[in-house]
Design an enzyme around this catalytic site. Structure first.
Site, PDB file in Angstrom:
ATOM      1  N   ASN A 159       0.857  -1.194   0.000  1.00  0.00           N
ATOM      2  CA  ASN A 159       0.000   0.000   0.000  1.00  0.00           C
ATOM      3  C   ASN A 159       0.891   1.241   0.000  1.00  0.00           C
ATOM      4  O   ASN A 159       2.120   1.124   0.021  1.00  0.00           O
ATOM      5  CB  ASN A 159      -0.949  -0.026   1.201  1.00  0.00           C
ATOM      6  CG  ASN A 159      -0.188  -0.074   2.508  1.00  0.00           C
ATOM      7  OD1 ASN A 159       0.561   0.839   2.842  1.00  0.00           O
ATOM      8  ND2 ASN A 159      -0.338  -1.179   3.237  1.00  0.00           N
ATOM      9  N   ASP A 188      -4.244  -6.139   4.722  1.00  0.00           N
ATOM     10  CA  ASP A 188      -5.289  -6.968   5.323  1.00  0.00           C
ATOM     11  C   ASP A 188      -5.242  -8.412   4.827  1.00  0.00           C
ATOM     12  O   ASP A 188      -5.683  -9.315   5.515  1.00  0.00           O
ATOM     13  CB  ASP A 188      -6.663  -6.368   5.007  1.00  0.00           C
ATOM     14  CG  ASP A 188      -6.886  -5.066   5.759  1.00  0.00           C
ATOM     15  OD1 ASP A 188      -6.538  -5.020   6.946  1.00  0.00           O
ATOM     16  OD2 ASP A 188      -7.375  -4.092   5.155  1.00  0.00           O
ATOM     17  N   LYS A 243       9.327 -17.424  -9.604  1.00  0.00           N
ATOM     18  CA  LYS A 243       8.651 -16.347 -10.330  1.00  0.00           C
ATOM     19  C   LYS A 243       7.567 -16.930 -11.245  1.00  0.00           C
ATOM     20  O   LYS A 243       7.843 -17.859 -12.003  1.00  0.00           O
ATOM     21  CB  LYS A 243       9.676 -15.548 -11.148  1.00  0.00           C
ATOM     22  CG  LYS A 243       9.053 -14.331 -11.780  1.00  0.00           C
ATOM     23  CD  LYS A 243      10.022 -13.524 -12.594  1.00  0.00           C
ATOM     24  CE  LYS A 243       9.239 -12.443 -13.321  1.00  0.00           C
ATOM     25  NZ  LYS A 243       9.853 -12.035 -14.550  1.00  0.00           N
ATOM     26  N   ASP A 262      -4.982  -9.584  12.674  1.00  0.00           N
ATOM     27  CA  ASP A 262      -5.149  -8.168  13.012  1.00  0.00           C
ATOM     28  C   ASP A 262      -4.325  -7.915  14.273  1.00  0.00           C
ATOM     29  O   ASP A 262      -4.710  -8.318  15.383  1.00  0.00           O
ATOM     30  CB  ASP A 262      -6.636  -7.837  13.228  1.00  0.00           C
ATOM     31  CG  ASP A 262      -6.839  -6.339  13.364  1.00  0.00           C
ATOM     32  OD1 ASP A 262      -6.025  -5.686  14.041  1.00  0.00           O
ATOM     33  OD2 ASP A 262      -7.801  -5.817  12.771  1.00  0.00           O
ATOM     34  N   ILE A 263      -3.192  -7.258  14.091  1.00  0.00           N
ATOM     35  CA  ILE A 263      -2.234  -7.099  15.193  1.00  0.00           C
ATOM     36  C   ILE A 263      -2.819  -6.209  16.289  1.00  0.00           C
ATOM     37  O   ILE A 263      -2.767  -6.528  17.479  1.00  0.00           O
ATOM     38  CB  ILE A 263      -0.899  -6.519  14.659  1.00  0.00           C
ATOM     39  CG1 ILE A 263      -0.417  -7.364  13.459  1.00  0.00           C
ATOM     40  CG2 ILE A 263       0.162  -6.477  15.757  1.00  0.00           C
ATOM     41  CD1 ILE A 263       0.699  -6.737  12.667  1.00  0.00           C
ATOM     42  N   PHE A 309      -4.676   3.340  14.652  1.00  0.00           N
ATOM     43  CA  PHE A 309      -4.915   4.348  13.624  1.00  0.00           C
ATOM     44  C   PHE A 309      -6.084   3.881  12.775  1.00  0.00           C
ATOM     45  O   PHE A 309      -6.324   2.678  12.667  1.00  0.00           O
ATOM     46  CB  PHE A 309      -3.666   4.554  12.757  1.00  0.00           C
ATOM     47  CG  PHE A 309      -2.718   5.560  13.356  1.00  0.00           C
ATOM     48  CD1 PHE A 309      -2.016   5.275  14.512  1.00  0.00           C
ATOM     49  CD2 PHE A 309      -2.556   6.807  12.756  1.00  0.00           C
ATOM     50  CE1 PHE A 309      -1.175   6.216  15.084  1.00  0.00           C
ATOM     51  CE2 PHE A 309      -1.712   7.749  13.318  1.00  0.00           C
ATOM     52  CZ  PHE A 309      -1.019   7.460  14.484  1.00  0.00           C
TER      53      PHE A 309
HETATM   54  N1  CTP Z   1      -4.010  -3.104  11.856  1.00  0.00           N
HETATM   55  C1  CTP Z   1      -3.278  -4.161  12.366  1.00  0.00           C
HETATM   56  N2  CTP Z   1      -3.286  -5.355  11.726  1.00  0.00           N
HETATM   57  C2  CTP Z   1      -3.979  -5.526  10.592  1.00  0.00           C
HETATM   58  C3  CTP Z   1      -4.736  -4.447  10.047  1.00  0.00           C
HETATM   59  C4  CTP Z   1      -4.710  -3.236  10.705  1.00  0.00           C
HETATM   60  O1  CTP Z   1      -2.633  -4.003  13.401  1.00  0.00           O
HETATM   61  N3  CTP Z   1      -3.961  -6.700   9.990  1.00  0.00           N
HETATM   62  C5  CTP Z   1      -4.043  -1.847  12.595  1.00  0.00           C
HETATM   63  C6  CTP Z   1      -3.369  -0.681  11.917  1.00  0.00           C
HETATM   64  O2  CTP Z   1      -2.007  -0.587  12.309  1.00  0.00           O
HETATM   65  C7  CTP Z   1      -4.168   0.485  12.443  1.00  0.00           C
HETATM   66  C8  CTP Z   1      -5.556  -0.097  12.633  1.00  0.00           C
HETATM   67  O3  CTP Z   1      -5.384  -1.483  12.713  1.00  0.00           O
HETATM   68  O4  CTP Z   1      -3.729   0.906  13.713  1.00  0.00           O
HETATM   69  C9  CTP Z   1      -6.558   0.211  11.591  1.00  0.00           C
HETATM   70  O5  CTP Z   1      -6.062  -0.033  10.315  1.00  0.00           O
HETATM   71  P1  CTP Z   1      -6.965   0.246   9.037  1.00  0.00           P
HETATM   72  O6  CTP Z   1      -6.204  -0.188   7.842  1.00  0.00           O
HETATM   73  O7  CTP Z   1      -7.529   1.619   9.074  1.00  0.00           O
HETATM   74  O8  CTP Z   1      -8.191  -0.693   9.325  1.00  0.00           O
HETATM   75  P2  CTP Z   1      -8.495  -2.126   8.918  1.00  0.00           P
HETATM   76  O9  CTP Z   1      -8.450  -3.003  10.090  1.00  0.00           O
HETATM   77  O10 CTP Z   1      -7.659  -2.526   7.757  1.00  0.00           O
HETATM   78  O11 CTP Z   1     -10.026  -1.969   8.506  1.00  0.00           O
HETATM   79  P3  CTP Z   1     -10.660  -1.551   7.101  1.00  0.00           P
HETATM   80  O12 CTP Z   1      -9.722  -2.000   6.042  1.00  0.00           O
HETATM   81  O13 CTP Z   1     -11.953  -2.275   7.124  1.00  0.00           O
HETATM   82  O14 CTP Z   1     -10.861  -0.058   7.144  1.00  0.00           O
END
Ligand code: CTP
Length: 397
Positions: free
Chosen positions: A208, A276, A286, A304-305, A323
């Site tokens: 990203n 995600d 490759k 999701d950490i 965040f």
């Molecule tokens: N985060 C995380 N681990 C993940 C995804 C997100 O720790 N696998 C944490 C990010 O570091 C951030 C927060 O979750 O602090 C929110 O991240 P964001 O990308 O806004 O949200 P998502 O969980 O990805 O939700 P969505 O994509 O539905 O908006």
């Protein structure tokens, strides 16, 4: 201890200004970066060229130098440092600081800074002992300004007594102790930052647009307030700050592992833009196109950490900050995200391309807790980081 620290050194116009050159050399030997500011009077004693050569940095000289203002405003300059040192601090400079004057670059910086300030007074013994200077000294101490020296000794003017600027070695000791005594002293804080890369094959990956700038600035601001920072970062564009513990990872799963390993901590700030999804069965060779079939990429959800750490029963940090990168309904989505993940605060921002936030130098955030929704103005990422670090310090105190 000074490794990676940014020092803004204001050189006042006194005979001891020549010693500030030795101070620059020694600060740099200890790994600090020194940005010098010369008052007009200081230029009578040292040349901008010699100071700039010793610091290997641009010398800032006058408030009304429009080029400098365009490059970096005085507010920014006063806040980009971890510590401001004034050496020599003349009687005049001390009087202006005590009175809150801001009529040149040095005094404006000193009034605008939100960082600790250390002064090394230097003047004639009678001037030092004068009631006005002593009154100013008391005011400055009450304002939280740190003071080192002056020493006793023979003075350039032929008199003996207190007034000689402290030796550079003592100024460095004092600087170290000021930096060690920040409000986050003794606190262990984890920061995640940057994007993660999820491999498709050995040369391709899902990623990203996160540059890692905000996470890096947060780690640096927390460290400036005395925290012991563990910085777990994905492959970011912005280099991690110096002087902190850095763990480089690539994927979300590696980040999860590094975070678990870093616990327990007092606070965890999850600024990383974690991917995600990862590719199921990423190829170890490759992938080749054959002109007929398209690759059948299947995705799996990453751990999701933030949610994992927020919902821990053992080892949960006292304060967990997440965040929320959103493109619409920022407050509503972020509020729901905070509740869903279980963190204490969520720092929400609008990352729609037209805001220029993702990959840019500025941020405009809304900090949401279970009791409050604070909308902060659009600030540089460094200023946003400093504000967040101060809020964390307040919450942990
Ligand atoms: N985060 C995380 N681990 C993940 C995804 C997100 O720790 N696998 C944490 C990010 O570091 C951030 C927060 O979750 O602090 C929110 O991240 P964001 O990308 O806004 O949200 P998502 O969980 O990805 O939700 P969505 O994509 O539905 O908006």
């Amino acid at each position: 201890m000074l490794s990676g620290k940014k020092i803004l050194l204001v050189i006042g116009g006194g005979i001891a200004a020549f010693k500030s050159q030795d101070l620059i050399r020694r600060l740099r030997e200890r790994g600090a970066t020194v940005t010098p500011v010369l008052t007009k009077a200081a230029e009578e004693f040292v040349t901008p060229l010699s100071v700039s050569a010793l610091a290997a940095q641009k010398v800032y000289r006058d408030l009304f130098d429009l080029t400098d203002e365009a490059e970096m405003g005085h507010i920014e300059l006063s806040r980009a440092a971890n510590l401001v040192i004034v050496a020599p601090a003349t009687a005049d400079l001390m009087a202006k600081m005590a009175g809150g004057h801001a009529n040149d670059l040095a005094t404006t910086l000193l009034l605008a800074t939100d960082k600790p300030v250390l002064i090394a007074p230097s003047m004639n013994v009678r001037m030092w002992e004068h009631a006005a200077t002593q009154r100013n000294l008391t005011t400055l101490s009450e304002d939280g300004i740190h003071v080192v020296g002056p020493d006793n000794g023979d003075m350039a003017c032929g008199e003996y007594g207190p007034g000689r600027m402290a030796e550079p070695a003592s100024i460095i000791d004092a600087a170290e102790s000021v930096l060690l005594n920040g409000p986050l002293k003794g606190k262990r804080i984890l920061v995640t930052s940057g994007p993660t890369h999820e491999p498709i094959d050995p040369v391709r990956y899902i990623a990203n647009r996160s540059s890692g700038a905000q996470g890096s600035a947060i780690a640096s601001a927390l460290s400036a307030l005395g925290a012991n920072v563990i910085f777990v970062t994905g492959p970011a564009d912005v280099a991690p700050p110096d002087g902190i513990e850095v763990v480089q990872v690539e994927t979300a799963r590696q980040m999860m592992e590094a975070v678990s390993y870093a616990l327990p901590v007092d606070t965890a700030v999850f600024a990383a833009a974690v991917a995600d999804w990862r590719v199921k069965g990423a190829s170890d060779k490759k992938m080749k196109k054959d002109g007929q079939t398209l690759p059948d990429l299947q995705l799996l959800e990453n751990p999701d950490i933030l949610a994992t750490v927020s919902q821990m029963t053992d080892n949960r940090p006292k304060l967990v900050v997440g965040f929320a990168a959103e493109t619409d309904d920022v407050i509503a989505n972020a509020t729901k995200k905070r509740e869903r993940k279980g963190c204490d605060w969520i720092v929400a921002n609008d990352v729609s391309p037209e805001t220029g936030i993702m990959g840019g130098d500025e941020n405009a955030v809304i900090v949401i807790s279970d009791t409050d929704t604070e909308t902060w103005p659009r600030l540089s990422k460094a200023q946003t980081a400093m504000r967040l670090a101060s809020k964390i310090a307040e919450a942990l105190s």
